[in-house]
Write an enzyme that holds these catalytic residues in place. Structure first.
Site, mmCIF file in Angstrom:
data_model
loop_
_atom_site.group_PDB
_atom_site.id
_atom_site.type_symbol
_atom_site.label_atom_id
_atom_site.label_comp_id
_atom_site.label_asym_id
_atom_site.label_seq_id
_atom_site.Cartn_x
_atom_site.Cartn_y
_atom_site.Cartn_z
ATOM 1 N N TRP A 127 0.972 -1.120 -0.187
ATOM 2 C CA TRP A 127 -0.035 0.038 -0.044
ATOM 3 C C TRP A 127 0.937 1.268 0.197
ATOM 4 C CZ3 TRP A 127 -2.122 2.688 4.960
ATOM 5 C CH2 TRP A 127 -3.131 3.402 4.619
ATOM 6 N N ASP A 207 -0.439 -5.818 9.583
ATOM 7 C CA ASP A 207 -1.693 -4.653 9.083
ATOM 8 C C ASP A 207 -2.920 -5.472 8.479
ATOM 9 O OD1 ASP A 207 -3.226 -2.581 8.113
ATOM 10 O OD2 ASP A 207 -1.483 -1.866 6.662
ATOM 11 N N ALA A 209 -6.715 -4.983 7.225
ATOM 12 C CA ALA A 209 -7.474 -3.973 6.860
ATOM 13 C C ALA A 209 -8.773 -4.256 6.221
ATOM 14 C CB ALA A 209 -6.911 -2.736 6.089
ATOM 15 N N LYS A 242 -13.332 -1.217 5.837
ATOM 16 C CA LYS A 242 -13.828 -1.826 4.780
ATOM 17 C C LYS A 242 -14.874 -2.899 5.122
ATOM 18 C CE LYS A 242 -10.241 -0.005 2.977
ATOM 19 N NZ LYS A 242 -9.568 0.633 1.863
HETATM 20 C C1 LMR Z 1 -6.895 1.995 -0.778
HETATM 21 O O1 LMR Z 1 -5.506 1.284 -0.723
HETATM 22 O O2 LMR Z 1 -7.162 2.182 -2.043
HETATM 23 C C2 LMR Z 1 -7.224 2.225 0.162
HETATM 24 O O3 LMR Z 1 -6.655 1.436 1.415
HETATM 25 C C3 LMR Z 1 -7.669 3.513 0.408
HETATM 26 C C4 LMR Z 1 -6.471 4.446 0.793
HETATM 27 O O4 LMR Z 1 -6.454 5.006 2.049
HETATM 28 O O5 LMR Z 1 -5.520 4.484 0.126
#
Ligand code: LMR
Length: 391
Positions: A127, A207, A209, A242
């Site tokens: 991410w 993590d 999520a 989410k």
């Molecule tokens: C994403 O990766 O699209 C989500 O986790 C939203 C974000 O905050 O980046």
């Protein structure tokens, strides 16, 4: 003074939201930021959340401060879902509320640094905000390859990063539904990772999520639980944004696993101090709604049902893509084995731009797509466009 500042480019993922909104083409497709969409392309508020919010409106009698740890009823109610039946592992796990999963990751990294962590090993791609948070906190990080080109996890890479790490180093793992690749470790791979962490003393930050968006709530927690069963200490960053659809309400939690109760208390006194200096207290509303759901059998059943429907829809989209096979030069079959909202397609940055400009298809520059943006109405257009730009 302000004229000394260098301009910063906007966050690429969040910038996509605005680009897509400004596009007037009727058949535009948003595969950008990670939000769930129904088969009609909507991101509705969960029915269970609506009902809990109504109860909050009817019954909440104060909005007075709670403290940096936030709503502890929320934090504790989530624990059996994340950690299983013995949710505190004999009193070794405790948590606090954070502003979204991002707040939890930030707190985890800041506290790790305060406790003496000098370096974090992180699988890439990850991410993008992971690297941004680490950069902002100035904790050095070193990459290892998360995925093999065939769409499986590169478990040798994570094991060698863990085995090669020095003292006071950590490893960042995605609990499930890896963002951006959708490639998760198998049960055996998680076991091997847990063993390597236990042998070397590397500090794990996990993590999580997207629990419930991969194979199921329990299944998605299995990897995390297998690591925690083997190690003395860990941090867990958790998001409800989410799996309860609470995105903008920013609902997250930070949990610590420690060797014994005293260490846990001291670690939390530091986490509370960091939270106070960062955001003082997390926003209450969404977390209070989650607490109401988890303390009510009927609302819990409704939430689980809504989560099942989301997961089922994403599985159907993935199955359809996998069944199609090759779109131009892109093999879509691995997407059927991957989990959650995201997968990465082997397309160039230029092809991503071409998809946007010529076909009104919006995706991250990395080639990441949000599979929930695909519906039975636009999936054929997407496959044809992919074939067009890569073929
Ligand atoms: C994403 O990766 O699209 C989500 O986790 C939203 C974000 O905050 O980046």
């Amino acid at each position: 003074m302000l004229s000394r500042l260098e301009p910063q480019s906007p966050d690429a993922l969040l910038a996509l939201i605005k680009l897509h909104a400004a596009d007037t083409r009727a058949d535009k497709v948003d595969l950008g930021v990670g939000v769930y969409r129904t088969g009609q392309g909507a991101t509705p508020v969960f029915g269970a959340i609506k009902a809990a919010e109504q109860r909050l409106v009817d019954t909440q009698d104060s909005k007075s401060y709670l403290g940096p740890e936030g709503d502890m009823g929320f934090v504790n109610a989530l624990m059996p879902y994340i950690f299983g039946e013995d949710a505190t592992m004999g009193g070794r796990i405790a948590g606090m509320q954070t502003p979204g999963g991002t707040g939890a990751v930030r707190l985890a990294v800041a506290l790790a640094q305060q406790a003496g962590m000098t370096k974090l090993h992180m699988g890439t791609p990850s991410w993008p905000n992971h690297a941004q948070i680490l950069g902002d906190i100035a904790l050095e990080w070193v990459p290892f390859e998360h995925a093999n080109p065939d769409g499986s996890a590169n478990v040798e890479a994570v094991l060698s990063a863990i085995r090669g790490a020095g003292p006071n180093e950590g490893v960042l793992l995605h609990g499930c539904c890896h963002n951006p690749t959708g490639i998760d470790y198998t049960a055996d791979e998680w076991e091997a990772i847990g063993d390597a962490i236990a042998e070397t003393g590397v500090f794990p930050i996990i993590d999580t999520a997207y629990q419930g968006l991969g194979s199921g709530l329990e299944e998605d927690a299995a990897g995390l639980r297998s690591v925690l069963a083997k190690v003395p200490e860990a941090f867990i960053a958790y998001s409800c944004d989410k799996n309860f659809g609470l995105y903008r309400d920013r609902v997250g939690a930070f949990y610590i696993l420690a060797k014994e109760h005293d260490t846990l208390e001291t670690a939390f006194s530091n986490a509370n101090a960091l939270a106070r200096a960062s955001w003082s207290m997390p926003p209450d509303h969404g977390a209070a709604a989650v607490r109401l759901i988890l303390r009510d059998e009927e609302l819990t059943a409704q939430w689980l049902d809504e989560l099942d429907q989301m997961r089922e829809r994403m599985r159907q989209v993935r199955a359809r893509l996998a069944e199609f096979g090759m779109a131009g030069t892109v093999d879509l079959t691995p997407l059927g084995r991957q989990n959650g909202l995201f997968s990465v397609l082997p397309v160039s940055k230029e092809q991503v731009v071409q998809l946007r400009e010529e076909h009104a298809i919006y995706m991250a520059g990395s080639g990441r797509i949000n599979v929930a943006g695909l519906t039975m109405d636009n999936i054929d257009k997407f496959i044809a466009a992919l074939a067009d730009v890569t073929g």
